[in-house]
Structures are given as structure tokens and as C-alpha cells.
Design a protein around this motif. Structure first.
Motif, PDB file in Angstrom:
ATOM      1  N   LEU A  63      -6.635  10.911  20.785  1.00 13.43           N
ATOM      2  CA  LEU A  63      -6.515  11.191  19.354  1.00 13.43           C
ATOM      3  C   LEU A  63      -5.031  11.363  19.079  1.00 13.43           C
ATOM      4  N   THR A  64      -4.515  10.648  18.083  1.00 12.77           N
ATOM      5  CA  THR A  64      -3.081  10.654  17.835  1.00 12.77           C
ATOM      6  C   THR A  64      -2.731  11.269  16.476  1.00 12.77           C
ATOM      7  N   SER A  65      -1.533  11.842  16.425  1.00 18.56           N
ATOM      8  CA  SER A  65      -0.993  12.399  15.190  1.00 18.56           C
ATOM      9  C   SER A  65       0.489  12.055  15.130  1.00 18.56           C
ATOM     10  N   MET A  66       0.919  11.376  14.056  1.00 21.46           N
ATOM     11  CA  MET A  66       2.303  10.944  13.913  1.00 21.46           C
ATOM     12  C   MET A  66       2.904  11.517  12.635  1.00 21.46           C
ATOM     13  N   PHE A  67       4.150  11.989  12.740  1.00 18.72           N
ATOM     14  CA  PHE A  67       4.890  12.494  11.582  1.00 18.72           C
ATOM     15  C   PHE A  67       6.049  11.564  11.301  1.00 18.72           C
ATOM     16  N   THR A  68       6.139  11.071  10.075  1.00 16.72           N
ATOM     17  CA  THR A  68       7.172  10.108   9.671  1.00 16.72           C
ATOM     18  C   THR A  68       8.274  10.821   8.908  1.00 16.72           C
ATOM     19  N   PHE A  69       9.534  10.473   9.222  1.00 16.03           N
ATOM     20  CA  PHE A  69      10.672  11.101   8.536  1.00 16.03           C
ATOM     21  C   PHE A  69      11.740  10.076   8.194  1.00 16.03           C
ATOM     22  N   LEU A 118      -5.119   5.970  10.413  1.00 19.88           N
ATOM     23  CA  LEU A 118      -5.499   6.378   9.059  1.00 19.88           C
ATOM     24  C   LEU A 118      -4.323   7.152   8.481  1.00 19.88           C
ATOM     25  N   ARG A 119      -3.633   6.544   7.522  1.00 17.83           N
ATOM     26  CA  ARG A 119      -2.451   7.164   6.938  1.00 17.83           C
ATOM     27  C   ARG A 119      -2.859   8.063   5.777  1.00 17.83           C
ATOM     28  N   LEU A 120      -2.662   9.375   5.959  1.00 17.14           N
ATOM     29  CA  LEU A 120      -3.081  10.335   4.940  1.00 17.14           C
ATOM     30  C   LEU A 120      -2.115  10.376   3.763  1.00 17.14           C
ATOM     31  N   ASN A 121      -0.812  10.253   4.056  1.00 18.56           N
ATOM     32  CA  ASN A 121       0.224  10.240   3.025  1.00 18.56           C
ATOM     33  C   ASN A 121       1.479   9.620   3.633  1.00 18.56           C
ATOM     34  N   ASN A 122       2.613   9.754   2.964  1.00 18.55           N
ATOM     35  CA  ASN A 122       3.846   9.147   3.452  1.00 18.55           C
ATOM     36  C   ASN A 122       4.419   9.849   4.674  1.00 18.55           C
ATOM     37  N   LYS A 123       3.862  10.984   5.054  1.00 22.02           N
ATOM     38  CA  LYS A 123       4.388  11.749   6.188  1.00 22.02           C
ATOM     39  C   LYS A 123       3.459  11.744   7.399  1.00 22.02           C
ATOM     40  N   TRP A 124       2.148  11.860   7.195  1.00 17.07           N
ATOM     41  CA  TRP A 124       1.221  12.087   8.305  1.00 17.07           C
ATOM     42  C   TRP A 124       0.260  10.916   8.478  1.00 17.07           C
ATOM     43  N   THR A 125       0.104  10.531   9.751  1.00 17.82           N
ATOM     44  CA  THR A 125      -0.853   9.490  10.131  1.00 17.82           C
ATOM     45  C   THR A 125      -1.656   9.979  11.326  1.00 17.82           C
ATOM     46  N   PHE A 126      -2.976   9.871  11.241  1.00 17.80           N
ATOM     47  CA  PHE A 126      -3.856  10.237  12.350  1.00 17.80           C
ATOM     48  C   PHE A 126      -4.617   8.996  12.811  1.00 17.80           C
ATOM     49  N   GLY A 127      -5.033   9.011  14.077  1.00 15.66           N
ATOM     50  CA  GLY A 127      -5.727   7.832  14.553  1.00 15.66           C
ATOM     51  C   GLY A 127      -6.368   8.017  15.917  1.00 15.66           C
ATOM     52  N   VAL A 128      -6.884   6.904  16.431  1.00 19.91           N
ATOM     53  CA  VAL A 128      -7.503   6.832  17.756  1.00 19.91           C
ATOM     54  C   VAL A 128      -6.837   5.687  18.511  1.00 19.91           C
ATOM     55  N   LEU A 129      -6.516   5.916  19.794  1.00 19.66           N
ATOM     56  CA  LEU A 129      -5.803   4.919  20.587  1.00 19.66           C
ATOM     57  C   LEU A 129      -6.374   4.842  21.995  1.00 19.66           C
ATOM     58  N   GLY A 130      -6.636   3.615  22.452  1.00 14.39           N
ATOM     59  CA  GLY A 130      -6.940   3.358  23.848  1.00 14.39           C
ATOM     60  C   GLY A 130      -5.738   2.677  24.480  1.00 14.39           C
ATOM     61  N   HIS A 131      -5.096   3.342  25.479  1.00 17.02           N
ATOM     62  CA  HIS A 131      -3.824   2.860  26.035  1.00 17.02           C
ATOM     63  C   HIS A 131      -3.963   2.699  27.543  1.00 17.02           C
ATOM     64  N   THR A 187       0.811  -1.217   0.000  1.00 17.30           N
ATOM     65  CA  THR A 187       0.000   0.000   0.000  1.00 17.30           C
ATOM     66  C   THR A 187       0.845   1.268   0.000  1.00 17.30           C
ATOM     67  N   PHE A 188       1.916   1.271   0.801  1.00 11.05           N
ATOM     68  CA  PHE A 188       2.640   2.522   1.000  1.00 11.05           C
ATOM     69  C   PHE A 188       4.054   2.481   0.447  1.00 11.05           C
ATOM     70  N   GLY A 189       4.403   1.460  -0.298  1.00 12.25           N
ATOM     71  CA  GLY A 189       5.726   1.407  -0.877  1.00 12.25           C
ATOM     72  C   GLY A 189       6.790   1.145   0.169  1.00 12.25           C
ATOM     73  N   GLU A 190       7.888   1.860   0.094  1.00 10.45           N
ATOM     74  CA  GLU A 190       9.022   1.660   0.990  1.00 10.45           C
ATOM     75  C   GLU A 190       8.633   1.955   2.442  1.00 10.45           C
ATOM     76  N   ILE A 191       9.145   1.118   3.357  1.00 10.06           N
ATOM     77  CA  ILE A 191       8.859   1.303   4.782  1.00 10.06           C
ATOM     78  C   ILE A 191       9.579   2.556   5.280  1.00 10.06           C
ATOM     79  N   LYS A 192       8.840   3.453   5.918  1.00 12.32           N
ATOM     80  CA  LYS A 192       9.422   4.618   6.561  1.00 12.32           C
ATOM     81  C   LYS A 192       9.690   4.263   8.015  1.00 12.32           C
ATOM     82  N   LYS A 193      10.928   4.408   8.461  1.00 12.01           N
ATOM     83  CA  LYS A 193      11.340   3.830   9.731  1.00 12.01           C
ATOM     84  C   LYS A 193      10.897   4.607  10.964  1.00 12.01           C
ATOM     85  N   HIS A 194      11.171   5.912  11.018  1.00 10.04           N
ATOM     86  CA  HIS A 194      11.028   6.664  12.258  1.00 10.04           C
ATOM     87  C   HIS A 194       9.828   7.614  12.210  1.00 10.04           C
TER      88      HIS A 194
END
Length: 223
Positions: free
Chosen positions: A217-223, A180-193, A57-64
Motif C-alpha cells: 500500500l503506497t502513499s505519496m506526497f507531492t511538493f 488514486l490521486r486525492l488532491n494535488n498533494k496526496w496520492t494513495f495506491g496499491v503496488l506489486g513490485h 485532469t490535474f492541471g500543472e504537472i507537479k514534479k517531485h
């Protein structure tokens, strides 16, 4: 006893789901990497026909990735007796080991006051995050792991507010959510921890015991 039973049951369920996700991923990888198959051409000779590979789905794995979680922290046990639920912010770091598994680290610090008493939470936890299913940019997941915690409380003892001593303790954490991955940089979601620090004995007064659940509510930036 009941809390320990449900904790063990939750951890067992988390490990079971992670194991199932690993098996499913191995089967998908096997299917996606089948070699060429032989079939006869019009002249009667065998020719190689390539089996279509599964499209990632997203091509190359983005590590961090780094990100924030914003939501409600709900106290349980002794922590709930001396503090109130509240909105808090968590910090997350993720390292993608494969398309199924991530290493997830969490740091959180918060104060919860109630009628002059107080519950203070601080923790550094690590978990394995496993995506159980992936469709397009949508991926549910489960996670489970261990961490270091230092919960403290301020109690009203005989009309005086007394702080418990600060001590680092081990603990467990597990949870589930949806990304929910919007693009190769930003992912938003919901988490119960859910976090469960081990009990801390006190020289004066009862031991500090309790756990807490975060709905974020979570927001992750991939680089």
C-alpha cells in the motif's frame, strides 16, 4: 531456466506496455492541441472556430514526490530457504516528466529470520513508471528498470551459522499498480513490485540467488 524465461517475458511485456502508453499519449496530445478549424459564417465567409482542447485532469504537472510503501515482502529461491516472509517498509521518490511517464526510485532494507537462519535484503532501484490509462483521479500503471542490490544470507552449515559475504550486484525490477490521486498533494495506491538481484558467488558454500516480490500500500506526497 524457467525463472529466467519468465523474467525476460515480464520485462518484454513491461517494455511493450510502456511503448503502447507512449503512443497513446502522443495521439492524445495531438488531438488535444489541434488548431482552429475554418467554417463559413452566415455571410458565406470563413470564420475560425476553435476545436475544444482536452482538459487535463490535474492541471500543472507537479514534479517531485516522496512516499512510503507498506506491505508484505515474499521471498523466492535461496532467499526463501533461509528467511520468512514479512511486513516491510519501502521508501519511494518520484519525478514526473510528463502526464504519462515518471522516474521512480526505491530504497529498501529488511531482515527475514527463520529458525536461526536469516535473509537480509537491501536495494536501490530505479524504474520508468508509465500510466497506461487515466480516468478522473484513477490511473493504473506499469514500471520497469534496473537497480543495485546487496542480498545476504545466514546458513546453517554443519551445525554452525555462517554469513555469506556482502557484495553489491546489479539486478532488475518491474511491477504494476493503481494510483488514486486525492488532491494535488496526496496520492494513495496499491503496488506489486518484483526485484531480481543477480546471483552472487561465494568462496565457501553455494552462491546467493533468489528474488522477492513486494505487495504494498503506497502513499505519496507531492511538493
Amino acid at each position: 531456466m524457467k525463472r529466467n524465461f519468465f523474467l525476460k517475458a515480464g520485462l518484454a511485456a513491461t517494455l511493450l506496455i510502456i511503448s503502447g502508453a507512449a503512443l497513446a499519449q502522443a495521439q492524445n496530445y495531438k488531438k488535444a492541441n489541434k488548431g482552429p478549424t475554418l467554417g463559413p459564417d452566415h455571410s458565406g465567409q470563413s470564420t475560425a472556430t476553435e476545436t475544444p482542447r482536452e482538459v487535463q485532469t490535474f492541471g500543472e504537472i507537479k514534479k517531485h514526490s516522496i512516499g512510503l510503501g507498506l506491505g508484505q515482502t515474499m521471498l523466492m529461491g535461496d532467499l526463501a530457504d533461509h528467511g520468512d516472509n514479512g511486513i516491510t517498509v519501502d521508501f519511494y521518490y518520484s519525478y514526473s516528466a510528463s502526464y504519462t511517464f515518471d522516474f521512480l526510485a526505491n530504497v529498501h532494507i529488511s531482515e527475514h529470520e527463520f529458525k536461526g537462519e536469516e535473509s537480509n535484503l537491501s536495494g536501490l532501484s530505479a524504474a520508468i513508471k508509465a500510466r497506461t490509462y487515466q480516468y478522473d483521479a484513477f490511473s493504473p500503471f506499469v514500471l520497469g528498470g534496473l537497480g543495485f542490490y546487496a542480498p545476504t544470507v545466514r546458513r546453517n552449515i554443519d551445525g554452525k551459522f555462517v554469513d555469506s559475504r556482502t557484495k553489491m550486484t546489479f539486478g532488475t525490477n518491474f511491477g504494476a499498480g493503481v494510483d488514486l490521486r486525492l488532491n494535488n498533494k496526496w496520492t494513495f495506491g496499491v503496488l506489486g513490485h518484483y526485484h531480481n538481484p543477480f546471483d552472487i558467488k561465494q568462496e565457501v558454500g553455494d552462491e546467493v540467488e533468489g528474488s522477492y516480490f513486494k505487495f504494498l500500500l503506497t502513499s505519496m506526497f507531492t511538493f
